[in-house]
Design a protein around this motif. Structure first.
Motif, PDB file in Angstrom:
ATOM      1  N   LEU A   1      -8.454  -2.733  -1.195  1.00  0.00           N
ATOM      2  CA  LEU A   1      -8.759  -1.811  -0.398  1.00  0.00           C
ATOM      3  C   LEU A   1     -10.041  -2.420   0.354  1.00  0.00           C
ATOM      4  CD1 LEU A   1      -8.046   0.730   0.902  1.00  0.00           C
ATOM      5  CD2 LEU A   1      -9.213   2.080  -0.952  1.00  0.00           C
TER       6      LEU A   1
ATOM      7  N   ILE B   1      -4.819   3.818   4.984  1.00  0.00           N
ATOM      8  CA  ILE B   1      -4.903   4.037   2.884  1.00  0.00           C
ATOM      9  C   ILE B   1      -5.165   4.821   2.267  1.00  0.00           C
ATOM     10  CG2 ILE B   1      -4.650   2.467   1.263  1.00  0.00           C
ATOM     11  CD1 ILE B   1      -4.493   0.109   3.078  1.00  0.00           C
TER      12      ILE B   1
ATOM     13  N   TRP C   1       0.636  -1.155   0.434  1.00  0.00           N
ATOM     14  CA  TRP C   1      -0.479  -0.264  -0.596  1.00  0.00           C
ATOM     15  C   TRP C   1       0.676   1.099  -0.017  1.00  0.00           C
ATOM     16  CZ3 TRP C   1      -4.599  -0.448  -1.573  1.00  0.00           C
ATOM     17  CH2 TRP C   1      -5.406  -1.609  -1.721  1.00  0.00           C
TER      18      TRP C   1
ATOM     19  N   PRO D   1      -6.427   4.145  -5.703  1.00  0.00           N
ATOM     20  CA  PRO D   1      -5.690   2.558  -5.656  1.00  0.00           C
ATOM     21  C   PRO D   1      -6.282   1.745  -7.396  1.00  0.00           C
ATOM     22  CG  PRO D   1      -7.494   2.702  -4.333  1.00  0.00           C
ATOM     23  CD  PRO D   1      -7.356   4.403  -4.655  1.00  0.00           C
TER      24      PRO D   1
END
Length: 166
Positions: free
Chosen positions: A98, A113, A80, A92
């Protein structure tokens, strides 16, 4: 926002609104720092936009009955952190991955994240790559803290200009 990470419905709409508002606050802080270079403090990796904090991964992977949790945390972190740090869009590559992180490791890591991607988007928008930082507390600065410092700097600048004019 450029992508669909959040679920539909009222909760999804609220999540998108919160994410958008948090991005605007970060953008405002970074713009202030660009205007007032005295605010810029780069004190380590944790101050780089999009760089994820490793300890959040260790925390999310804690399982006293599993000895591989540190290895899992390192692996997740590398995957990540590489994506947020090298993201050209601030999003992403695989949204499903995710969502799997959210399901397997909880909201806290998922939000960490997302924050990394938010920071990457802001950094790309304004070409500024250092987070607003509170040196005294060794943590990211809030917008209010940044504004308070700007007031102090502006007041000091005004005093210097007035004393030079005398």
């Amino acid at each position: 926002m450029e992508g669909k990470i959040f679920n539909g419905g009222a909760v999804g709409i609220l999540e998108e609104l919160i994410e958008s508002a948090e991005e605007e606050v970060l953008l405002a802080s970074c713009r202030l720092i660009k205007l007032y270079p005295e605010l810029e403090h780069c004190v380590g990796l944790e101050t780089i936009m999009g760089c994820l904090p490793f300890e959040k991964f260790v925390e999310a992977c804690k399982d006293p009955q599993d000895e591989t949790n540190e290895m899992r945390a390192k692996t997740l972190y590398k995957i990540w952190n590489r994506q947020t740090a090298s993201s050209s869009t601030g999003f992403p590559y695989d949204v499903q991955q995710l969502l799997i992180v959210k399901s397997n490791y909880g909201d806290h890591l998922y939000e960490t994240i997302l924050k990394g991607f938010r920071e990457a988007r802001v950094a790309l928008k304004i070409g500024y790559y250092v987070k607003p930082w509170n040196l005294e507390a060794s943590r990211e600065a809030s917008l209010q803290e940044t504004v308070d410092k700007v007031r102090t700097i502006a007041h000091r600048r005004r005093r210097n200009v007035i004393s030079r004019d005398d």
